[in-house]
Design a protein around this motif. Structure first.
Motif, PDB file in Angstrom:
ATOM      1  N   ILE A 545      18.926   6.146 -63.428  1.00  0.00           N
ATOM      2  CA  ILE A 545      18.789   4.782 -64.296  1.00  0.00           C
ATOM      3  C   ILE A 545      18.225   3.464 -63.034  1.00  0.00           C
ATOM      4  O   ILE A 545      18.632   3.608 -61.805  1.00  0.00           O
ATOM      5  CB  ILE A 545      20.154   4.331 -64.652  1.00  0.00           C
ATOM      6  N   ASP A 546      17.314   3.052 -63.342  1.00  0.00           N
ATOM      7  CA  ASP A 546      16.588   2.167 -62.391  1.00  0.00           C
ATOM      8  C   ASP A 546      17.590   1.387 -61.512  1.00  0.00           C
ATOM      9  O   ASP A 546      17.358   1.360 -60.200  1.00  0.00           O
ATOM     10  CB  ASP A 546      15.641   1.126 -63.130  1.00  0.00           C
ATOM     11  N   SER A 547      18.516   0.714 -61.789  1.00  0.00           N
ATOM     12  CA  SER A 547      19.512   0.005 -60.941  1.00  0.00           C
ATOM     13  C   SER A 547      21.037  -0.261 -61.589  1.00  0.00           C
ATOM     14  O   SER A 547      20.926  -0.065 -62.964  1.00  0.00           O
ATOM     15  CB  SER A 547      18.819  -1.518 -60.827  1.00  0.00           C
ATOM     16  N   CYS A 551      20.546  -2.533 -65.743  1.00  0.00           N
ATOM     17  CA  CYS A 551      19.496  -1.751 -66.181  1.00  0.00           C
ATOM     18  C   CYS A 551      20.470  -0.818 -67.218  1.00  0.00           C
ATOM     19  O   CYS A 551      19.839   0.340 -67.698  1.00  0.00           O
ATOM     20  CB  CYS A 551      18.924  -0.839 -65.382  1.00  0.00           C
ATOM     21  N   ALA A 564      19.189   2.450 -71.736  1.00  0.00           N
ATOM     22  CA  ALA A 564      19.151   1.981 -70.321  1.00  0.00           C
ATOM     23  C   ALA A 564      17.609   1.848 -69.818  1.00  0.00           C
ATOM     24  O   ALA A 564      16.760   2.364 -70.633  1.00  0.00           O
ATOM     25  CB  ALA A 564      19.978   3.123 -69.423  1.00  0.00           C
ATOM     26  N   ILE A 565      17.312   1.517 -68.574  1.00  0.00           N
ATOM     27  CA  ILE A 565      16.089   1.411 -68.026  1.00  0.00           C
ATOM     28  C   ILE A 565      15.726   2.667 -67.245  1.00  0.00           C
ATOM     29  O   ILE A 565      16.366   2.826 -66.176  1.00  0.00           O
ATOM     30  CB  ILE A 565      15.852   0.127 -67.192  1.00  0.00           C
ATOM     31  N   TYR A 566      14.739   3.318 -67.549  1.00  0.00           N
ATOM     32  CA  TYR A 566      14.378   4.423 -66.592  1.00  0.00           C
ATOM     33  C   TYR A 566      12.832   4.187 -66.490  1.00  0.00           C
ATOM     34  O   TYR A 566      11.895   4.099 -67.113  1.00  0.00           O
ATOM     35  CB  TYR A 566      14.256   5.919 -67.409  1.00  0.00           C
ATOM     36  N   GLY A 568      11.398   1.755 -65.173  1.00  0.00           N
ATOM     37  CA  GLY A 568      10.856   0.565 -65.434  1.00  0.00           C
ATOM     38  C   GLY A 568      10.781   0.281 -66.942  1.00  0.00           C
ATOM     39  O   GLY A 568      10.665  -0.849 -67.342  1.00  0.00           O
ATOM     40  N   LEU A 570      12.357   0.671 -71.273  1.00  0.00           N
ATOM     41  CA  LEU A 570      13.625   0.840 -71.992  1.00  0.00           C
ATOM     42  C   LEU A 570      13.490   2.110 -72.598  1.00  0.00           C
ATOM     43  O   LEU A 570      12.340   2.532 -73.239  1.00  0.00           O
ATOM     44  CB  LEU A 570      13.617  -0.372 -73.071  1.00  0.00           C
ATOM     45  N   SER A 592       7.262  -3.444 -68.700  1.00  0.00           N
ATOM     46  CA  SER A 592       8.627  -3.427 -67.637  1.00  0.00           C
ATOM     47  C   SER A 592       9.676  -4.039 -68.407  1.00  0.00           C
ATOM     48  O   SER A 592       9.638  -5.037 -69.521  1.00  0.00           O
ATOM     49  CB  SER A 592       8.269  -4.316 -66.631  1.00  0.00           C
ATOM     50  N   HIS A 594      14.228  -5.009 -68.815  1.00  0.00           N
ATOM     51  CA  HIS A 594      15.549  -5.280 -67.967  1.00  0.00           C
ATOM     52  C   HIS A 594      16.367  -5.680 -68.867  1.00  0.00           C
ATOM     53  O   HIS A 594      16.375  -6.320 -69.894  1.00  0.00           O
ATOM     54  CB  HIS A 594      15.105  -6.238 -66.866  1.00  0.00           C
ATOM     55  N   TYR A 607      15.825  -7.488 -74.867  1.00  0.00           N
ATOM     56  CA  TYR A 607      15.450  -7.319 -73.592  1.00  0.00           C
ATOM     57  C   TYR A 607      14.615  -8.259 -72.665  1.00  0.00           C
ATOM     58  O   TYR A 607      14.265  -8.874 -73.482  1.00  0.00           O
ATOM     59  CB  TYR A 607      15.041  -5.547 -73.085  1.00  0.00           C
TER      60      TYR A 607
END
Length: 657
Positions: A545-547, A551, A564-566, A568, A570, A592, A594, A607
């Motif tokens: 997961i990016d962060s 994320c 979740a964000i993978y 960069g 969704l 992108s 977030h 998002y």
């Protein structure tokens, strides 16, 4: 791929009025005669040394002299070792998203990889017959494993795992007859040299020391030189500080600060190594070392010539567009959005204008809607030295403080029944935090998990029994590298978490889901038992997961999905009521993304995309932009502040003023 962030300076092409390109920044030559964390390997004919310096492999005459770089600056290349025929120099390098085994000809040609995959492969060493390379690797469970000794057949490319103990085994070295491999190990407090039989995998302890043991090196006559660290350093235990070589308990290097890498044998009794930043040669029988002088010239670029300095406006009072929107969350009915910006909490109708609902001099951040949409919880340091949780009644406009902690509660999230609030409770440097739950009616705060490393914002299971969050799952205990995965913990406030030292949480990785796009049907992985109720899930093994900040994951209100964000963008995947992934993540944006936030219908997600707010229908993929027009006027300080400084470093001169 494990996450490692690298800053890359991009030099734009600047043209002058005539249309000519500006000259590239001038490089500066810096010549060094010492190295830090440097290892050395001597060629089979004894004429050439290979060293790792500043992330590159260099060669130089064994007698000393100028060093020549044979790999570029993008490898982070470490611990070179020669093939027995002298045709190859192998090393491990972080060039392609992880540490892999690479090899290159001594003249710098034909560099290529020998191992692949998401795991770390380190510390290669050639067998004397030239048919195999031993190395250490954390290949295993993507949610946590240990280093073992592996063997690569250079004829077929086949891999074989040799050690299998639940400890970190590393820094291999072949016996003179290639029948055994010596290695360092974390077992028994890391104070012994071990050996594994290549044919049958049996193991034996070779020797022990009064300190941490690393880097055994098996000599031609059967003697093993190994490194010992003592004192308060990395696992050195008690006693005086020391970093030395030993053979069978006999110190060899006196007061030298020996670098913890394998010695490289030049003859039956002589070997090369690095200590105090210098290349040395000494006899295993004793005596004084010989220093091998060298010079390596590096090219650096002056930063102040590499880019155009941006002009900053510190005095204008003209309104400016707000860019830093923090944790936008959509209301359960999908009609309003709350977010933090310029230190306050704002609420706006979807498509309407934002309203500042806190408007104070405090830092107000991290808003979250109650399940019925009538209240907002947020963190604020008003009336407190630290951030505390506040709840605002959206019907009356009244706010009340609900925590009085000496720590800093952040990332608050309501339980599905609206009776509890989960948050991470920062209790140390670098945002390490406990996980805690607030009972809204009584104000009681209960810790439900001991301190974690920068945990993500919590999200609740539909039945309110578990809390999910992003947390780093280390690949091994040896290094900090790992991936951000989904950790679920018990939310039962009647059973506060009591951490058992050394407890292993349950871990489940989806096998066969190699990447997000086009992943195959996942298979269940092996669970590791844990009595404390922690369970780890890797929706995509080895993909992070990016962060852990903004994320996800976020659990849909109906409990059937997580987002979740993978890489960069969704992604959404199906889950059980316990949070177990039931399929691979599916990308639903191409831009992108977030800070995902579910609407109450479990179909729409709000998002951020750069400076835009979007709402996406996860079923149809339809995306609409939520207009956000919010400006602020900088508060320009008035008056004058005099700072009395005893000394000043002006960043222009090495001399302190």
């Amino acid at each position: 791929m494990r996450c490692r962030w690298v800053e890359i300076g991009v030099l734009g092409l600047v043209t002058v009025l005539t249309g000519a390109q500006a000259p590239p920044p001038a490089s500066i030559d810096v010549t060094v005669h010492e190295g830090t964390s440097m290892s050395v390997a001597v060629s089979p004919d004894g004429r050439t040394l290979a060293v790792d310096l500043q992330g590159s492999i260099w060669t130089l005459p064994a007698a000393g002299g100028p060093a020549t770089r044979i790999t570029d600056i993008y490898n982070d290349a470490r611990q070179p070792t020669w093939s027995p025929d002298g045709k190859w120099i192998s090393f491990f390098a972080y060039r392609d998203g992880g540490y892999d085994i690479w090899t290159v000809a001594p003249d710098g040609s034909n560099q290529h990889k020998l191992t692949w995959g998401p795991f770390d492969d380190r510390e290669p060493i050639w067998s004397h017959d030239g048919t195999r390379i031993a190395f250490s690797s954390d290949r295993g469970n993507a949610l946590g494993s240990d280093y073992n000794i592996w063997m690569l057949d250079t004829r077929t490319g086949g891999l074989r795992q040799l050690t299998k103990a639940p400890s970190d085994d590393y820094m291999p070295s072949w016996s003179p007859d290639d029948k055994e491999i010596a290695f360092a190990s974390a077992r028994e407090d890391g104070q012994s040299v071990w050996a594994v039989n290549v044919a049958d995998g049996s193991e034996r302890k070779v020797s022990s020391a009064a300190g941490r043991v690393d880097a055994p090196s098996w000599g031609p006559n059967g003697q093993i030189v190994y490194h010992v660290t003592t004192g308060g350093g990395r696992g050195g235990g008690g006693g005086a500080e020391g970093s030395r070589y030993e053979i069978a308990g006999r110190p060899l290097t006196g007061s030298e600060n020996v670098f913890a890498f394998r010695a490289s044998w030049a003859a039956s009794s002589d070997f090369f190594y690095v200590s105090d930043g210098k290349i040395r040669k000494r006899s295993a029988g004793g005596g004084s070392p010989q220093t091998v002088e060298f010079a390596a010239t590096l090219q650096v670029t002056r930063a102040d010539t590499a880019y155009t300095h941006r002009k900053r406006d510190f005095t204008s009072t003209s309104p400016r567009q707000v860019l830093g929107v923090v944790r936008p969350v959509i209301s359960p009915d999908g009609k309003q959005i709350a977010f933090a910006a310029v230190g306050d909490i704002y609420v706006m109708p979807v498509g309407g204008k934002p309203e500042n609902i806190t408007r104070d001099r405090a830092l107000d951040t991290d808003p979250s809607w109650s399940p019925d949409g009538t209240e907002l919880v947020y963190s604020s340091d008003k009336d407190s030295e630290h951030l505390q949780l506040w709840i605002r009644d959206m019907r009356t406009g009244q706010s009340r403080r609900v925590t009085h902690l000496t720590t800093q509660p952040q990332g608050a999230t309501w339980s599905p029944d609206g009776k509890r609030i989960a948050f991470f409770n920062v209790d140390g440097m670098w945002r390490v935090a406990q996980m805690s739950v607030l009972d809204v009616a009584s104000g009681t705060v209960t810790k439900v998990h001991d301190t974690l490393a920068q945990p993500g914002t919590p999200t609740w299971s539909p039945d309110g029994k578990r809390i999910a969050l992003a947390e780093v799952a280390p690949f091994t205990r040896r290094f900090r590298e790992g991936t951000n995965q989904v950790l679920t913990i018990a939310a039962d406030v009647g059973r506060p978490f009591q951490g058992r030292p050394g407890a292993e949480p349950e871990r489940l990785a989806l096998r066969g889901a190699g990447n997000i796009a086009g992943a195959g049907t996942p298979q269940r992985g092996v669970l590791r038992p844990d009595n404390d109720g922690d369970k780890w899930y890797a929706p995509v093994p080895a993909l992070s997961i990016d962060s852990r900040g903004g994320c996800g994951p976020v659990w849909s209100p109906d409990g059937t999905k997580m987002a979740a964000i993978y890489e960069g963008v969704l992604a959404v995947w199906p889950v059980s009521t316990a949070g177990e992934p039931l399929g691979p993540p599916r990308r639903i944006t191409t831009e992108s993304a977030h800070a995902p936030s579910w609407a109450g219908d479990s179909r729409h997600i709000l998002y951020q995309s750069i400076d835009k707010l979007r709402i996406i229908d996860v079923e149809t993929g339809e995306v609409r932009t939520v207009p956000l027009d919010l400006k602020y006027t900088p508060a320009i300080p008035k008056g004058r502040i005099i700072v009395h400084a005893g000394k000043l470093v002006d960043m222009k001169s090495p001399t302190v003023r």
